[in-house]
Scaffold this motif. Structure first.
Motif, PDB file in Angstrom:
ATOM      1  N   LEU A 138      38.367  41.123  49.344  1.00 53.99           N
ATOM      2  CA  LEU A 138      37.266  40.583  48.540  1.00 53.99           C
ATOM      3  C   LEU A 138      36.085  40.135  49.399  1.00 53.99           C
ATOM      4  O   LEU A 138      34.934  40.353  49.028  1.00 53.99           O
ATOM      5  CB  LEU A 138      37.765  39.420  47.680  1.00 53.99           C
ATOM      6  CG  LEU A 138      38.735  39.803  46.572  1.00 53.99           C
ATOM      7  CD1 LEU A 138      39.211  38.563  45.829  1.00 53.99           C
ATOM      8  CD2 LEU A 138      38.126  40.796  45.618  1.00 53.99           C
ATOM      9  N   THR A 139      36.362  39.537  50.539  1.00 55.17           N
ATOM     10  CA  THR A 139      35.264  39.069  51.386  1.00 55.17           C
ATOM     11  C   THR A 139      34.532  40.230  52.068  1.00 55.17           C
ATOM     12  O   THR A 139      33.414  40.030  52.543  1.00 55.17           O
ATOM     13  CB  THR A 139      35.731  38.039  52.429  1.00 55.17           C
ATOM     14  OG1 THR A 139      36.833  38.568  53.173  1.00 55.17           O
ATOM     15  CG2 THR A 139      36.122  36.727  51.779  1.00 55.17           C
ATOM     16  N   CYS A 140      35.117  41.401  52.086  1.00 59.73           N
ATOM     17  CA  CYS A 140      34.398  42.578  52.603  1.00 59.73           C
ATOM     18  C   CYS A 140      33.212  42.940  51.714  1.00 59.73           C
ATOM     19  O   CYS A 140      32.228  43.513  52.186  1.00 59.73           O
ATOM     20  CB  CYS A 140      35.341  43.783  52.696  1.00 59.73           C
ATOM     21  SG  CYS A 140      36.389  43.805  54.142  1.00 59.73           S
ATOM     22  N   PHE A 141      33.294  42.611  50.426  1.00 65.46           N
ATOM     23  CA  PHE A 141      32.233  42.963  49.492  1.00 65.46           C
ATOM     24  C   PHE A 141      31.128  41.906  49.411  1.00 65.46           C
ATOM     25  O   PHE A 141      30.035  42.194  48.938  1.00 65.46           O
ATOM     26  CB  PHE A 141      32.808  43.187  48.088  1.00 65.46           C
ATOM     27  CG  PHE A 141      33.705  44.382  48.002  1.00 65.46           C
ATOM     28  CD1 PHE A 141      33.178  45.662  48.017  1.00 65.46           C
ATOM     29  CD2 PHE A 141      35.082  44.235  47.913  1.00 65.46           C
ATOM     30  CE1 PHE A 141      33.994  46.773  47.941  1.00 65.46           C
ATOM     31  CE2 PHE A 141      35.906  45.337  47.831  1.00 65.46           C
ATOM     32  CZ  PHE A 141      35.364  46.609  47.845  1.00 65.46           C
ATOM     33  N   MET A 142      31.396  40.698  49.869  1.00 71.47           N
ATOM     34  CA  MET A 142      30.429  39.608  49.693  1.00 71.47           C
ATOM     35  C   MET A 142      29.122  39.793  50.465  1.00 71.47           C
ATOM     36  O   MET A 142      28.049  39.478  49.926  1.00 71.47           O
ATOM     37  CB  MET A 142      31.092  38.277  50.012  1.00 71.47           C
ATOM     38  CG  MET A 142      32.129  37.911  48.960  1.00 71.47           C
ATOM     39  SD  MET A 142      32.923  36.350  49.268  1.00 71.47           S
ATOM     40  CE  MET A 142      31.600  35.237  48.858  1.00 71.47           C
ATOM     41  N   VAL A 199      38.170  50.892  50.967  1.00 69.20           N
ATOM     42  CA  VAL A 199      39.372  51.547  51.507  1.00 69.20           C
ATOM     43  C   VAL A 199      40.576  50.611  51.364  1.00 69.20           C
ATOM     44  O   VAL A 199      41.660  51.040  50.928  1.00 69.20           O
ATOM     45  CB  VAL A 199      39.156  51.967  52.983  1.00 69.20           C
ATOM     46  CG1 VAL A 199      40.459  52.385  53.633  1.00 69.20           C
ATOM     47  CG2 VAL A 199      38.131  53.095  53.065  1.00 69.20           C
ATOM     48  N   LEU A 200      40.398  49.336  51.709  1.00 70.63           N
ATOM     49  CA  LEU A 200      41.495  48.373  51.559  1.00 70.63           C
ATOM     50  C   LEU A 200      41.930  48.261  50.098  1.00 70.63           C
ATOM     51  O   LEU A 200      43.129  48.203  49.798  1.00 70.63           O
ATOM     52  CB  LEU A 200      41.083  46.995  52.086  1.00 70.63           C
ATOM     53  CG  LEU A 200      40.981  46.834  53.586  1.00 70.63           C
ATOM     54  CD1 LEU A 200      40.395  45.468  53.939  1.00 70.63           C
ATOM     55  CD2 LEU A 200      42.355  46.996  54.235  1.00 70.63           C
ATOM     56  N   LEU A 201      40.959  48.244  49.199  1.00 69.66           N
ATOM     57  CA  LEU A 201      41.267  48.137  47.780  1.00 69.66           C
ATOM     58  C   LEU A 201      42.032  49.366  47.290  1.00 69.66           C
ATOM     59  O   LEU A 201      42.998  49.249  46.526  1.00 69.66           O
ATOM     60  CB  LEU A 201      39.968  47.965  46.996  1.00 69.66           C
ATOM     61  CG  LEU A 201      40.062  47.493  45.556  1.00 69.66           C
ATOM     62  CD1 LEU A 201      40.750  46.142  45.462  1.00 69.66           C
ATOM     63  CD2 LEU A 201      38.671  47.408  44.958  1.00 69.66           C
ATOM     64  N   LEU A 202      41.612  50.544  47.743  1.00 60.18           N
ATOM     65  CA  LEU A 202      42.322  51.768  47.366  1.00 60.18           C
ATOM     66  C   LEU A 202      43.736  51.793  47.922  1.00 60.18           C
ATOM     67  O   LEU A 202      44.682  52.175  47.220  1.00 60.18           O
ATOM     68  CB  LEU A 202      41.547  53.000  47.830  1.00 60.18           C
ATOM     69  CG  LEU A 202      40.268  53.318  47.058  1.00 60.18           C
ATOM     70  CD1 LEU A 202      39.487  54.433  47.751  1.00 60.18           C
ATOM     71  CD2 LEU A 202      40.611  53.713  45.627  1.00 60.18           C
ATOM     72  N   VAL A 203      43.891  51.381  49.175  1.00 64.90           N
ATOM     73  CA  VAL A 203      45.225  51.332  49.775  1.00 64.90           C
ATOM     74  C   VAL A 203      46.109  50.377  48.986  1.00 64.90           C
ATOM     75  O   VAL A 203      47.270  50.697  48.672  1.00 64.90           O
ATOM     76  CB  VAL A 203      45.147  50.933  51.270  1.00 64.90           C
ATOM     77  CG1 VAL A 203      46.518  50.565  51.819  1.00 64.90           C
ATOM     78  CG2 VAL A 203      44.528  52.061  52.080  1.00 64.90           C
ATOM     79  N   GLN A 204      45.568  49.206  48.640  1.00 63.48           N
ATOM     80  CA  GLN A 204      46.355  48.257  47.857  1.00 63.48           C
ATOM     81  C   GLN A 204      46.690  48.820  46.483  1.00 63.48           C
ATOM     82  O   GLN A 204      47.819  48.656  45.999  1.00 63.48           O
ATOM     83  CB  GLN A 204      45.599  46.933  47.707  1.00 63.48           C
ATOM     84  CG  GLN A 204      45.640  46.088  48.958  1.00 63.48           C
ATOM     85  CD  GLN A 204      44.921  44.766  48.768  1.00 63.48           C
ATOM     86  OE1 GLN A 204      43.708  44.734  48.764  1.00 63.48           O
ATOM     87  NE2 GLN A 204      45.689  43.715  48.590  1.00 63.48           N
ATOM     88  N   GLY A 205      45.744  49.498  45.856  1.00 59.47           N
ATOM     89  CA  GLY A 205      45.999  50.088  44.543  1.00 59.47           C
ATOM     90  C   GLY A 205      47.078  51.150  44.585  1.00 59.47           C
ATOM     91  O   GLY A 205      47.975  51.182  43.734  1.00 59.47           O
ATOM     92  N   LEU A 215      46.164  40.308  52.123  1.00 57.09           N
ATOM     93  CA  LEU A 215      45.010  41.207  52.217  1.00 57.09           C
ATOM     94  C   LEU A 215      43.945  40.980  51.154  1.00 57.09           C
ATOM     95  O   LEU A 215      42.795  41.377  51.346  1.00 57.09           O
ATOM     96  CB  LEU A 215      45.469  42.661  52.138  1.00 57.09           C
ATOM     97  CG  LEU A 215      46.037  43.258  53.411  1.00 57.09           C
ATOM     98  CD1 LEU A 215      46.443  44.705  53.175  1.00 57.09           C
ATOM     99  CD2 LEU A 215      45.043  43.171  54.546  1.00 57.09           C
ATOM    100  N   ILE A 216      44.280  40.333  50.058  1.00 54.80           N
ATOM    101  CA  ILE A 216      43.320  40.230  48.963  1.00 54.80           C
ATOM    102  C   ILE A 216      42.087  39.428  49.366  1.00 54.80           C
ATOM    103  O   ILE A 216      40.963  39.794  49.018  1.00 54.80           O
ATOM    104  CB  ILE A 216      43.965  39.679  47.674  1.00 54.80           C
ATOM    105  CG1 ILE A 216      43.052  39.929  46.481  1.00 54.80           C
ATOM    106  CG2 ILE A 216      44.334  38.225  47.797  1.00 54.80           C
ATOM    107  CD1 ILE A 216      42.901  41.368  46.114  1.00 54.80           C
ATOM    108  N   ALA A 217      42.252  38.362  50.131  1.00 53.69           N
ATOM    109  CA  ALA A 217      41.092  37.576  50.568  1.00 53.69           C
ATOM    110  C   ALA A 217      40.216  38.404  51.510  1.00 53.69           C
ATOM    111  O   ALA A 217      38.983  38.365  51.423  1.00 53.69           O
ATOM    112  CB  ALA A 217      41.539  36.287  51.254  1.00 53.69           C
TER     113      ALA A 217
END
Length: 174
Positions: free
Chosen positions: A68-72, A30-36, A63-65
């Motif tokens: 990305l750490t949400c996926f780790m 969701v964060l990645l989509l919002v950023q995109g 927000l990028i860190a």
């Protein structure tokens, strides 16, 4: 019997870790989509209106860190890291399981060091702000550190499961 109980606990913890990691990955998505969408909107705004979205670069940088750490944790729960299985497989299935366990132990140490140093980095940020709209940088670094801590916990569980599989190869999952 005591080892069987511990392996039962590790299996339950592994399932819980996978479920939690799936939830964090959805948050990351969701964060990645919002950023995109925000970046696309910024590009369109620059092109059509000749005006960027003010402060978006600052927000994306913070927000990028976190994103990305949400996926780790999902990566660690699914043991999706890069592995080289050629040597272990050539020496037999038991050796392969022990090589995998060794790799998981080393990865656990690496994740610990990354988490520790990112935590030190977050503490060192103090009262620094982003350059354009002056958003405090430390809170997002603390959130990323917390997510790295969750990643470490998930990796420890995966490591214990891998060691258990090496100890009892007859119970190892394919």
């Amino acid at each position: 019997m005591r080892l069987d109980r511990m392996q039962g606990w590790v299996k339950k913890a592994e399932m819980a870790a996978k479920t939690g990691a799936d939830g964090l990955a959805i948050i990351g998505l969701v964060l990645l989509l919002v950023q995109g969408f925000a970046i696309t909107g910024d590009a369109l705004s620059r092109w059509l209106l000749r005006a960027p979205i003010h402060g978006l670069e600052d927000l994306n940088g913070l927000l990028i860190a976190v994103t990305l750490t949400c996926f780790m944790p999902l990566l660690m729960a699914r043991r999706g890291n890069i592995t080289i299985r050629l040597l272990g497989q050539s020496l037999g299935p038991s050796f392969a399981l022990w090589f995998d366990a060794f790799g998981q132990i080393m990865l656990t140490g690496f994740v610990f060091v990354v988490t520790w140093h990112y935590g030190l980095y977050a503490l060192d940020l103090g009262v620094q702000y982003s350059p354009i709209v002056e958003i405090p940088r430390q809170p997002s670094a603390f959130v990323a550190t917390g997510l790295l801590g969750i990643t470490l916990i998930v990796q420890i569980i995966s490591c214990l499961a891998s060691i258990g599989q090496a100890i009892h190869p007859e119970k190892a999952q394919p």
